[in-house]
Scaffold this active site. Structure first.
Site, PDB file in Angstrom:
ATOM      1  N   ASN A   1      -2.048   1.321  16.794  1.00 41.27           N
ATOM      2  CA  ASN A   1      -3.197   0.925  15.976  1.00 41.27           C
ATOM      3  C   ASN A   1      -3.415  -0.576  16.129  1.00 41.27           C
ATOM      4  O   ASN A   1      -2.645  -1.367  15.603  1.00 41.27           O
ATOM      5  CB  ASN A   1      -2.905   1.278  14.513  1.00 41.27           C
ATOM      6  CG  ASN A   1      -4.082   0.961  13.624  1.00 41.27           C
ATOM      7  OD1 ASN A   1      -5.230   1.080  14.037  1.00 41.27           O
ATOM      8  ND2 ASN A   1      -3.802   0.544  12.409  1.00 41.27           N
TER       9      ASN A   1
ATOM     10  N   CYS B   1      -2.521   4.679  13.169  1.00 39.99           N
ATOM     11  CA  CYS B   1      -1.991   3.683  12.245  1.00 39.99           C
ATOM     12  C   CYS B   1      -0.520   3.930  12.025  1.00 39.99           C
ATOM     13  O   CYS B   1      -0.090   5.034  11.808  1.00 39.99           O
ATOM     14  CB  CYS B   1      -2.711   3.784  10.927  1.00 39.99           C
ATOM     15  SG  CYS B   1      -2.097   2.606   9.759  1.00 39.99           S
TER      16      CYS B   1
ATOM     17  N   CYS C   1       7.557  -7.929   5.919  1.00 41.77           N
ATOM     18  CA  CYS C   1       8.794  -7.468   6.561  1.00 41.77           C
ATOM     19  C   CYS C   1       9.452  -8.680   7.195  1.00 41.77           C
ATOM     20  O   CYS C   1       8.770  -9.533   7.758  1.00 41.77           O
ATOM     21  CB  CYS C   1       8.476  -6.429   7.636  1.00 41.77           C
ATOM     22  SG  CYS C   1       9.947  -5.761   8.440  1.00 41.77           S
TER      23      CYS C   1
ATOM     24  N   SER D   1      12.613   3.899  14.830  1.00 41.15           N
ATOM     25  CA  SER D   1      11.495   3.313  15.580  1.00 41.15           C
ATOM     26  C   SER D   1      12.035   2.827  16.914  1.00 41.15           C
ATOM     27  O   SER D   1      12.466   1.692  17.044  1.00 41.15           O
ATOM     28  CB  SER D   1      10.903   2.147  14.798  1.00 41.15           C
ATOM     29  OG  SER D   1      10.279   2.626  13.651  1.00 41.15           O
ATOM     30  N   LEU D   2      11.993   3.701  17.909  1.00 42.95           N
ATOM     31  CA  LEU D   2      12.623   3.381  19.191  1.00 42.95           C
ATOM     32  C   LEU D   2      11.661   2.582  20.078  1.00 42.95           C
ATOM     33  O   LEU D   2      11.964   1.460  20.475  1.00 42.95           O
ATOM     34  CB  LEU D   2      13.060   4.683  19.878  1.00 42.95           C
ATOM     35  CG  LEU D   2      13.892   4.528  21.127  1.00 42.95           C
ATOM     36  CD1 LEU D   2      15.199   3.807  20.845  1.00 42.95           C
ATOM     37  CD2 LEU D   2      14.162   5.883  21.773  1.00 42.95           C
TER      38      LEU D   2
ATOM     39  N   CYS E   1       8.447  -7.279  14.774  1.00 43.13           N
ATOM     40  CA  CYS E   1       8.064  -6.417  15.887  1.00 43.13           C
ATOM     41  C   CYS E   1       6.697  -6.866  16.400  1.00 43.13           C
ATOM     42  O   CYS E   1       5.778  -7.083  15.610  1.00 43.13           O
ATOM     43  CB  CYS E   1       8.051  -4.957  15.449  1.00 43.13           C
ATOM     44  SG  CYS E   1       9.666  -4.438  14.827  1.00 43.13           S
TER      45      CYS E   1
ATOM     46  N   GLU F   1       0.821  -1.202   0.000  1.00 41.98           N
ATOM     47  CA  GLU F   1       0.000   0.000   0.000  1.00 41.98           C
ATOM     48  C   GLU F   1       0.853   1.250   0.000  1.00 41.98           C
ATOM     49  O   GLU F   1       1.973   1.256   0.518  1.00 41.98           O
ATOM     50  CB  GLU F   1      -0.912   0.014   1.233  1.00 41.98           C
ATOM     51  CG  GLU F   1      -2.021  -0.998   1.115  1.00 41.98           C
ATOM     52  CD  GLU F   1      -2.878  -1.087   2.361  1.00 41.98           C
ATOM     53  OE1 GLU F   1      -2.572  -0.385   3.345  1.00 41.98           O
ATOM     54  OE2 GLU F   1      -3.842  -1.849   2.337  1.00 41.98           O
TER      55      GLU F   1
ATOM     56  N   CYS G   1       3.428   8.113   1.899  1.00 38.87           N
ATOM     57  CA  CYS G   1       3.980   7.043   2.719  1.00 38.87           C
ATOM     58  C   CYS G   1       4.215   5.836   1.808  1.00 38.87           C
ATOM     59  O   CYS G   1       3.275   5.266   1.258  1.00 38.87           O
ATOM     60  CB  CYS G   1       2.966   6.728   3.815  1.00 38.87           C
ATOM     61  SG  CYS G   1       3.531   5.503   4.976  1.00 38.87           S
TER      62      CYS G   1
ATOM     63  N   GLU H   1      11.083  -3.002   5.990  1.00 31.64           N
ATOM     64  CA  GLU H   1      12.215  -2.350   6.627  1.00 31.64           C
ATOM     65  C   GLU H   1      13.148  -1.847   5.510  1.00 31.64           C
ATOM     66  O   GLU H   1      13.846  -2.636   4.876  1.00 31.64           O
ATOM     67  CB  GLU H   1      12.940  -3.363   7.548  1.00 31.64           C
ATOM     68  CG  GLU H   1      14.294  -2.913   8.065  1.00 31.64           C
ATOM     69  CD  GLU H   1      14.294  -1.505   8.654  1.00 31.64           C
ATOM     70  OE1 GLU H   1      13.545  -1.237   9.602  1.00 31.64           O
ATOM     71  OE2 GLU H   1      15.064  -0.659   8.146  1.00 31.64           O
TER      72      GLU H   1
ATOM     73  N   SER I   1      12.477   5.611   7.680  1.00 26.60           N
ATOM     74  CA  SER I   1      12.248   5.098   9.032  1.00 26.60           C
ATOM     75  C   SER I   1      12.812   3.692   9.157  1.00 26.60           C
ATOM     76  O   SER I   1      12.531   2.829   8.329  1.00 26.60           O
ATOM     77  CB  SER I   1      10.744   5.092   9.315  1.00 26.60           C
ATOM     78  OG  SER I   1      10.476   4.431  10.536  1.00 26.60           O
TER      79      SER I   1
ATOM     80  N   CYS J   1       3.389  -4.980  15.425  1.00 29.77           N
ATOM     81  CA  CYS J   1       3.222  -4.571  14.026  1.00 29.77           C
ATOM     82  C   CYS J   1       2.590  -5.687  13.207  1.00 29.77           C
ATOM     83  O   CYS J   1       3.093  -6.811  13.192  1.00 29.77           O
ATOM     84  CB  CYS J   1       4.573  -4.176  13.438  1.00 29.77           C
ATOM     85  SG  CYS J   1       4.492  -3.824  11.667  1.00 29.77           S
TER      86      CYS J   1
END
Ligand code: SAH
Ligand code: SF4
Length: 407
Positions: free
Chosen positions: A339, A382, A147, A262-263, A151, A127, A140, A209, A240, A154
């Site tokens: 989200n 999201c 991925c 992404s901490l 995570c 997307e 985006c 990623e 990111s 996610c």
């Protein structure tokens, strides 16, 4: 919901999955996404003599990336013969858009299908989302189908099959946005090629990623940032990453765009669970890579993304530790309301907790993009794009905006 805390042992699951590397180029590959060198090679292959390459590449570049043409015949400055020769071997195709959703506030989501590797295999889906806001428009963009990382909050990470997108498929998402928004014509009408564009910023925050698809992302962003074409400057592109430490330095040297990390947690114990890649590259190494990122200043800050998970990472003590951790790094903090997705084991923090957290980091001198005027709607944000047919809910749209606020 499971309460995760520092005492709980890290999950024993694998840090990453293996990507499919079976991409098979189509018989007539598209010229979209090719670099100048690759375009010169395509020209050589159809018999254009070397002394002409530079000029011909410039022409193709203009039609491809400044005008966004989709037919060779629209390239009026290119001879008929050359157009035909190129068309025999290539197309100007973008990845296929199979669904488009347009919201009342102008946010658009495109569902894109990429062919499977084998005949009869189901197509892959990714997307791309366009988020217009206060004089700018952020796109985006996805870098992978699925991925390889896992995570725990996610949805993309739960996808089993992973394939790297090609540079053409990444650039293609930008062209698709400009096609669908009428962005080529709008600029041409103004008489200034680069002015008046609707897509002004890019965030590599869709599926995947980006630093695990390094070369394709690097090559695609070089095309996107090129001032003679798409012309979105590196300062307006944000990549990111979940923290692929060795490739952060490489990104600084070879890509040179703005960085977002992404901490999501301030201790290794918790981050190991939320972002299992932390087991390979712990927080201290990640912070050092950030400090070493070239070109950092107050005008060029790193964005630290922090997903707000109820009872997990959203206390004031976490906020304090976060501010301490980022000390000395020119930073912005991007609080992303979690989200939820079917089967997810977390909940989004209460609005009160988000507000308090945000207030703390704001008072410590960081801009904190989750703003109160956006109200309760922003909950259930999201940060991950996934579903095939779902419309973007109002809440998702608000949240995507929060994510897109990287400046
Ligand atoms: N893989 C990269 C970029 C894509 S994800 C990365 O992890 O940085 C973009 C952002 O959305 C990341 O900060 C990611 O942690 C966040 N995200 C993923 N799933 C989310 C969810 N369910 N709710 C809120 N944010 C999420
Ligand atoms: Fe991959 Fe990013 Fe999702 Fe982690 S948050 S699984 S790195 S897309």
């Amino acid at each position: 919901m499971t309460r995760l805390d520092a005492q709980q042992p890290a999950p024993a699951g694998p840090i990453e999955k293996t990507p499919l590397e079976r991409y098979v180029a189509p018989a007539r590959p598209s010229l979209v996404g090719l670099s100048r060198t690759e375009l010169a090679q395509a020209l050589a292959a159809v018999g254009v003599p070397a002394p002409q390459h530079k000029m011909r590449v410039q022409q193709l570049w203009h039609w491809l990336y400044m005008r966004g043409v989709t037919e060779f015949d629209a390239m009026t400055s290119v001879s008929k013969e050359l157009r035909a020769a190129l068309a025999a071997r290539h197309t100007l195709a973008r990845p296929e858009v199979v669904a488009e959703q347009v919201s009342v506030d102008g946010t658009r989501k495109w569902l894109i299908e990429l062919p499977g590797e084998h005949a009869g295999e189901r197509p892959h889906q990714v997307e791309t989302v366009y988020i217009p806001d206060d004089g700018r428009g952020t796109l985006c963009v996805s870098s992978q189908v699925g991925c390889t990382l896992n995570c725990s909050f996610c949805h993309t990470g739960t996808q089993r099959l992973v394939r790297n997108l090609t540079a053409g498929e990444i650039v293609g998402q930008v062209l698709i946005a400009r096609d669908r928004l009428g962005d080529w014509q709008a600029a041409a009408d103004k008489g200034e090629e680069a002015a008046g564009r609707l897509v002004t910023n890019i965030v590599m925050m869709g599926m995947g990623e980006p630093l695990y698809n390094f070369e394709a992302v690097r090559d695609a962003l070089a095309v996107v940032a090129d001032g003679d074409g798409i012309g979105i400057s590196r300062r307006r592109i944000t990549l990111s990453t979940s923290g692929v430490v060795p490739n952060i330095a490489r990104a600084g040297a070879e890509i040179g765009v703005m960085l977002a990390i992404s901490l999501h947690a301030v201790t290794d114990a918790l981050r190991n669970q939320l972002v299992p890649l932390n087991r390979k590259y712990p927080i201290a190494e990640l912070m050092q890579a950030c400090r070493d990122y070239p070109g950092l200043s107050n005008a060029r800050r790193i964005t630290f993304e922090y997903v707000m998970l109820k009872g997990v990472n959203d206390s004031l003590a976490d906020a304090r530790a976060l501010v301490k951790l980022l000390k000395g790094i020119p930073a912005k903090i991007n609080l992303i309301p979690f989200n939820p997705w079917p089967g997810s084991r977390y909940e989004c923090s209460d609005w009160d907790a988000i507000e308090k957290f945000s207030e703390y980091v704001f008072n410590a001198g960081y801009s904190s993009p989750v703003r109160t005027p956006r109200g309760r709607d922003i909950l259930a944000a999201c940060g991950q794009l996934k579903s095939a047919t779902e419309k973007l809910s109002a809440r998702e749209r608000m949240a995507l905006r929060a994510m897109a606020m990287t400046e």
